[in-house]
Design an enzyme around this catalytic site. Structure first.
Site, PDB file in Angstrom:
ATOM      1  N   TYR A  29       0.853  -1.201   0.000  1.00  0.00           N
ATOM      2  CA  TYR A  29       0.000   0.000   0.000  1.00  0.00           C
ATOM      3  C   TYR A  29       0.875   1.232   0.000  1.00  0.00           C
ATOM      4  O   TYR A  29       1.844   1.305   0.756  1.00  0.00           O
ATOM      5  CB  TYR A  29      -0.907   0.032   1.245  1.00  0.00           C
ATOM      6  N   GLU A  55      -0.510   4.814  -0.546  1.00  0.00           N
ATOM      7  CA  GLU A  55      -1.321   6.015  -0.788  1.00  0.00           C
ATOM      8  C   GLU A  55      -0.462   7.255  -0.599  1.00  0.00           C
ATOM      9  O   GLU A  55       0.348   7.331   0.323  1.00  0.00           O
ATOM     10  CB  GLU A  55      -2.515   6.053   0.175  1.00  0.00           C
ATOM     11  N   ASP A  76      -6.407  14.148 -24.792  1.00  0.00           N
ATOM     12  CA  ASP A  76      -6.400  12.748 -24.361  1.00  0.00           C
ATOM     13  C   ASP A  76      -5.763  11.957 -25.502  1.00  0.00           C
ATOM     14  O   ASP A  76      -6.394  11.702 -26.519  1.00  0.00           O
ATOM     15  CB  ASP A  76      -7.840  12.305 -24.097  1.00  0.00           C
ATOM     16  N   THR A  93      -3.407   6.615 -21.920  1.00  0.00           N
ATOM     17  CA  THR A  93      -3.275   5.264 -21.388  1.00  0.00           C
ATOM     18  C   THR A  93      -1.818   4.877 -21.595  1.00  0.00           C
ATOM     19  O   THR A  93      -1.085   5.546 -22.324  1.00  0.00           O
ATOM     20  CB  THR A  93      -4.142   4.239 -22.158  1.00  0.00           C
ATOM     21  N   LYS A 113      -1.739   1.207 -25.083  1.00  0.00           N
ATOM     22  CA  LYS A 113      -2.120   1.146 -26.504  1.00  0.00           C
ATOM     23  C   LYS A 113      -0.841   1.218 -27.339  1.00  0.00           C
ATOM     24  O   LYS A 113       0.001   0.329 -27.186  1.00  0.00           O
ATOM     25  CB  LYS A 113      -3.169   2.212 -26.786  1.00  0.00           C
ATOM     26  N   ARG A 141      -1.558  -2.188 -18.719  1.00  0.00           N
ATOM     27  CA  ARG A 141      -2.814  -1.430 -18.700  1.00  0.00           C
ATOM     28  C   ARG A 141      -2.719  -0.360 -17.628  1.00  0.00           C
ATOM     29  O   ARG A 141      -2.382  -0.659 -16.475  1.00  0.00           O
ATOM     30  CB  ARG A 141      -4.000  -2.337 -18.346  1.00  0.00           C
TER      31      ARG A 141
HETATM   32  C1  LIG Z   1      -8.855   3.867 -24.500  1.00  0.00           C
HETATM   33  C2  LIG Z   1      -9.205   5.278 -24.242  1.00  0.00           C
HETATM   34  C3  LIG Z   1      -9.469   5.742 -22.942  1.00  0.00           C
HETATM   35  C4  LIG Z   1      -9.702   4.840 -21.763  1.00  0.00           C
HETATM   36  O1  LIG Z   1      -8.762   4.009 -21.391  1.00  0.00           O
HETATM   37  P1  LIG Z   1      -9.080   2.832 -20.335  1.00  0.00           P
HETATM   38  O2  LIG Z   1      -7.727   2.472 -19.872  1.00  0.00           O
HETATM   39  O3  LIG Z   1      -9.798   1.786 -21.079  1.00  0.00           O
HETATM   40  O4  LIG Z   1      -9.910   3.417 -19.242  1.00  0.00           O
HETATM   41  C5  LIG Z   1      -9.653   7.094 -22.753  1.00  0.00           C
HETATM   42  N1  LIG Z   1      -9.622   7.949 -23.784  1.00  0.00           N
HETATM   43  C6  LIG Z   1      -9.430   7.532 -25.047  1.00  0.00           C
HETATM   44  C7  LIG Z   1      -9.403   8.536 -26.139  1.00  0.00           C
HETATM   45  C8  LIG Z   1      -9.229   6.184 -25.323  1.00  0.00           C
HETATM   46  O5  LIG Z   1      -9.059   5.775 -26.586  1.00  0.00           O
END
Ligand SMILES: *Cc1c(COP(=O)(O)O)cnc(C)c1O
Length: 423
Positions: free
Chosen positions: A47, A49, A193, A219, A222, A228
């Site tokens: 933990y 935090e 994002d 993220t 990807k 993840r």
């Molecule tokens: C995949 C994605 C997310 C979310 O990611 P998670 O890890 O699945 O929560 C947020 N914004 C965009 C643009 C995405 O393509």
């Protein structure tokens, strides 16, 4: 304790599925062995935090070193002044930013989900659409591209407190400079994002939002090819314009608001085993090998786009600048669901996807989204992309002929099992 054979049996099955199929889901990738290894460690027991040096638990000296290294590497990779590597996912990173920057009921402006945006950018079924007051911009029907004058008009009308750019199924470059000008006219925050193209952005293959956006979220799993997870970054930290003060009367820095947005705002303890794996992935992403990888990802997407064009598929915006393609299947008289279901029978994984101005529901859709991040990790090149498109076309033009689809499946399995994945 005897080992849980049931679960480990399923994990072996999944491993075989990943090895034997062609993975074209644009948001997926295959991590390295050392990224996998870091995740499966005793760090999960800890933990922690708070932040390195300022934890609510004892015994954090070692995880502090790990998290600090993850932060340093992320900053170097993205040329950022500040980062928080704790968000459990991309959605969590976005939730933390919104909690920190705006108040419930405030207006936000995002890219339309049905044009390729993300649930967390204001969808009615997501916290972002329930807590905040969303409006959307989309693409033009003829070009499949965003019209920046139109975005400005919508912003003038709606006067949002936060403008969000970035998408899950948009294959073109973003005009961050123009968005900055629009945001400045309304004293709005601008957030990018970059969940999908972050690996290509980090290595300079796409325009960099960091100099123009107040906050950037991504993220890590990807194109970035890590575990993840998510993170929040800033090109440069600055004093919050809302006038929020510290107990000592000093204006709070944005970094402090964003850190609080993550913890205690939206999360409890960070996943230090995942943060260690993030650190490993960031170091990999700084390597020459990774630069060659992202270049190949983009060339592969272009090769795939050319081959689909040759075969008269309608690609939204007629091509791609990044790692993905969005294809409108209406001209082939197929739905996204039919395509997805048929291709999975041949062990080719894509996802059905809404296309702009779609007349079908999100469960059926008129399109498919295809990405090259995962197949490129497996070592496939441009000529292989042509072969993949040929196989996809064979399935989609023989959608009712089971024997043809099984023939394709056999070819896919034989081909892919030749490419090693995981030791
Ligand atoms: C995949 C994605 C997310 C979310 O990611 P998670 O890890 O699945 O929560 C947020 N914004 C965009 C643009 C995405 O393509």
């Amino acid at each position: 304790m005897i080992k849980d054979q049931t679960i480990f049996g399923f994990i072996r099955e999944e491993e075989y599925r990943q090895k034997s199929g062609i993975e074209l889901i644009a948001s997926e990738n295959f991590v390295s062995n050392q990224v996998l290894e870091a995740m499966g460690t005793v760090l999960t027991n800890k933990y922690a935090e708070g932040l390195p040096g300022k934890r609510y638990y004892g015994g954090c000296e070692i995880v502090d070193k790990i998290e600090n290294l993850a932060r340093d590497r992320a900053k170097k990779l993205f040329n950022a002044d500040w980062v928080n590597v704790q968000p459990h996912s991309g959605a969590q990173a976005n939730a933390a930013v919104m909690l920190a920057l705006i108040n419930p009921g405030d207006k936000i402006l995002g890219f339309d989900l049905s044009h390729g945006g993300h649930l967390t950018h204001g969808s009615a079924v997501n916290f972002s659409g329930k807590l905040y007051n969303p409006s959307f911009y989309g693409v033009q029907e003829e070009t499949g591209r965003i019209d920046w004058d139109e975005v400005e008009k919508i912003a003038d009308r709606e006067k949002p407190k936060l403008i969000i750019c970035g998408a899950s199924a948009y294959s073109r470059e973003w005009n961050y400079k123009r968005l900055r000008e629009i945001a400045d006219q309304h004293k709005a925050f601008l957030m990018a994002d970059i969940a999908h193209p972050s690996g290509l952005i980090a290595r300079g293959l796409l325009d960099d939002p960091m100099p123009y956006c107040d906050v950037v979220t991504t993220t890590t799993h990807k194109t970035l090819r890590g575990p993840r997870g998510g993170m929040v970054l800033m090109g440069k930290d600055f004093e919050n314009p809302m006038g929020l003060k510290t107990p000592k009367g000093k204006t709070r820095m944005m970094s402090s608001l964003l850190d609080s947005g993550v913890f205690p705002g939206t999360q409890g303890g960070p996943l230090e085993h995942v943060i260690a794996a993030k650190a490993v992935a960031f170091e990999e992403a700084l390597s020459d090998d990774y630069l060659s990888y992202v270049k190949q990802v983009r060339s592969n997407a272009q090769a795939m786009s050319d081959e689909f064009n040759q075969r008269d598929y309608k690609i939204i915006s007629n091509g791609t600048d990044n790692h993905l393609l969005l294809i409108d299947l209406r001209s082939k008289a197929l739905t996204g669901k039919q395509a997805e279901d048929a291709l999975i029978q041949a062990d080719i994984t894509i996802n059905k996807n809404m296309v702009p101005f779609d007349d079908r529901s999100p469960f059926v859709t008129s399109g498919m989204r295809i990405g090259t991040a995962a197949v490129t990790t497996r070592g496939l090149l441009e000529s292989d992309m042509k072969r993949i498109v040929e196989l996809i076309d064979k399935v989609l033009t023989n959608i009712d002929r089971e024997e043809v689809i099984l023939e394709v499946k056999k070819e896919v399995n034989n081909w892919m099992l030749d490419y090693p994945l995981f030791k």
